[in-house]
Scaffold this active site. Structure first.
Site, mmCIF file in Angstrom:
data_model
loop_
_atom_site.group_PDB
_atom_site.id
_atom_site.type_symbol
_atom_site.label_atom_id
_atom_site.label_comp_id
_atom_site.label_asym_id
_atom_site.label_seq_id
_atom_site.Cartn_x
_atom_site.Cartn_y
_atom_site.Cartn_z
ATOM 1 N N GLY A 196 0.838 -1.193 0.000
ATOM 2 C CA GLY A 196 0.000 0.000 0.000
ATOM 3 C C GLY A 196 0.876 1.246 0.000
ATOM 4 O O GLY A 196 2.101 1.152 0.101
ATOM 5 N N GLN A 238 1.348 3.387 2.268
ATOM 6 C CA GLN A 238 2.107 3.503 3.528
ATOM 7 C C GLN A 238 2.712 2.150 3.917
ATOM 8 O O GLN A 238 2.785 1.802 5.094
ATOM 9 C CB GLN A 238 1.210 4.043 4.640
ATOM 10 C CG GLN A 238 1.026 5.551 4.573
ATOM 11 C CD GLN A 238 2.346 6.307 4.740
ATOM 12 O OE1 GLN A 238 3.230 5.892 5.465
ATOM 13 N NE2 GLN A 238 2.465 7.431 4.057
ATOM 14 N N SER A 239 3.144 1.390 2.953
ATOM 15 C CA SER A 239 3.677 0.052 3.208
ATOM 16 C C SER A 239 4.975 0.088 4.029
ATOM 17 O O SER A 239 5.934 0.779 3.660
ATOM 18 C CB SER A 239 3.946 -0.624 1.865
ATOM 19 O OG SER A 239 4.747 -1.769 2.042
ATOM 20 N N ASN A 240 4.988 -0.680 5.127
ATOM 21 C CA ASN A 240 6.234 -0.861 5.880
ATOM 22 C C ASN A 240 7.190 -1.748 5.099
ATOM 23 O O ASN A 240 8.406 -1.573 5.142
ATOM 24 C CB ASN A 240 5.947 -1.510 7.232
ATOM 25 C CG ASN A 240 5.035 -0.657 8.081
ATOM 26 O OD1 ASN A 240 5.321 0.515 8.326
ATOM 27 N ND2 ASN A 240 3.919 -1.222 8.529
ATOM 28 N N ALA A 252 7.556 -1.894 1.909
ATOM 29 C CA ALA A 252 8.231 -1.090 0.887
ATOM 30 C C ALA A 252 9.368 -0.283 1.516
ATOM 31 O O ALA A 252 10.493 -0.268 1.007
ATOM 32 C CB ALA A 252 7.219 -0.155 0.224
#
Ligand code: PLP
Length: 344
Positions: free
Chosen positions: A73, A75-77, A79
């Site tokens: 997403g 706000q992906s952690n 990523a």
């Protein structure tokens, strides 16, 4: 139990601390609560994905990759941590970040860090969450045409290698509990893609662990997750040559704390974040660990967890996402900004 030799890189600060949260336990009326601090795995501001990526990136390098392709997403952690660890390993990082119409793409929180770590971000709008269609394969094909060697990381890093890291984490936790002379009755954790949970379930049935493993879903239905965990753990057990595979009766999954959807704040999540911050000085996150803690708090209130029990809460990280949320919606009403000297 240790998983057989797999290529592994060293990124995480291990072991992560196991800390008793006495003031939190008292505030909740009794049970002993320990926080297993996987938010403190260190690299890239920490979180559960650091453990997984030690194996996943090692495999990518062994296969000759020079570029990591990861998705998530906005706000992906996952990523953010892939961007950091890719930089550390000397690999380029391309991120395919999907969201639904109207979701904020502001360069805050994890998105800001993706950029600082030097990753290239590709935004896509998806009709349903986690449906990336052919976007990852198309990007990988394009990179290959340019002469690069991309390695596509599955959603959440939840391949058998990623799960292996949480079989090892189970060992680490059981060693810490035994050194402290503590017998845990429950292990609570947030469930997203389910890879962490599969690793913990494999670790628990093979050890065997004394506690019951409880997952709090942040996105998908409990029935769906139960089937997926059984199937995905069995597949991983084959690859990893692990003797026993978990059955649905070996763990519990709840989906009552999702609220309006993935990443959407709930009252219970906001209360959980605030309570843990105020009693322990520890930051949970609005997407995963805040909802998982809401689940634990509710289970204590309803008696599913008794006041004499001992609980381990696996803190999977994610606090950078806090900075992408509206401060007023994150802080309960009793904390109002105060300007000294101002009147009225
Ligand atoms: C990804 C993530 C999880 C969920 O892990 P899965 O293995 O995808 O189930 C939990 N907490 C945080 C902070 C995460 O980033």
């Amino acid at each position: 139990m240790r998983v057989p030799q797999l290529p592994r890189m060293s990124f995480a600060q291990l072991p992560t601390p196991l800390e008793e949260a006495k003031r939190l336990g008292e505030a909740l009326g009794g049970p002993r609560i320990f926080l297993k601090r996987d938010d403190l795995t260190g690299a890239g501001l920490g979180g559960n994905k650091v453990r997984k990526l030690e194996y996943v990136i090692a495999r990518a390098v062994a296969e000759g990759a020079d570029t990591l392709v990861a998705c998530g997403g906005y706000q992906s952690n996952m990523a953010r941590i892939t961007a950091a660890l890719g930089a550390r390993a000397g690999l380029r990082v391309e991120l395919v970040l999907g969201g639904m119409a109207g979701e904020s793409r502001a360069w805050q929180g994890n998105l800001l860090l993706d950029r600082l770590y030097g990753a290239r971000v590709h935004f896509i709008e998806t009709e349903r969450r986690w449906e990336f269609g052919s976007a990852l394969q198309d990007l990988a094909a394009e990179l290959t045409r340019q002469g690069r060697h991309p390695y596509v990381i599955p959603l959440g890093g939840s391949s058998p290698e990623g799960m292996a890291s949480y079989i090892n984490a189970t060992d680490e936790l059981l060693g810490q509990l035994s050194a402290a002379g503590v017998r845990a009755d429950h292990l609570y954790v947030a469930v997203g893609s389910g890879g962490t949970f599969c690793g913990l379930a494999l670790g628990a049935v093979n050890a065997p662990a004394p506690y019951r493993l409880v997952g709090i879903s942040v996105s998908r239905g409990a029935g769906f997750l139960r089937e997926r965990v059984v199937a995905d753990s069995a597949a991983a057990a084959g690859v990893l040559q692990v003797a026993r595979t978990p059955q649905a009766s070996d763990f519990a999954v709840y989906d009552e704390y999702i609220g309006p959807g993935y990443g959407a704040l709930t009252k219970g999540c906001v209360e959980a974040i605030s309570l843990v911050a105020r009693t322990e000085g520890v930051l949970l996150d609005p997407v995963y660990s805040g909802k998982a803690m809401h689940g634990l708090m509710d289970h204590i209130r309803s008696g599913k967890v008794s006041r004499d029990d001992t609980v381990v809460f696996l803190h999977t990280g994610g606090s950078p996402a806090l900075f992408a949320y509206d401060p007023d919606s994150l802080s309960p009403a009793d904390v109002q900004p105060h300007t000294p000297g101002a009147s009225g």
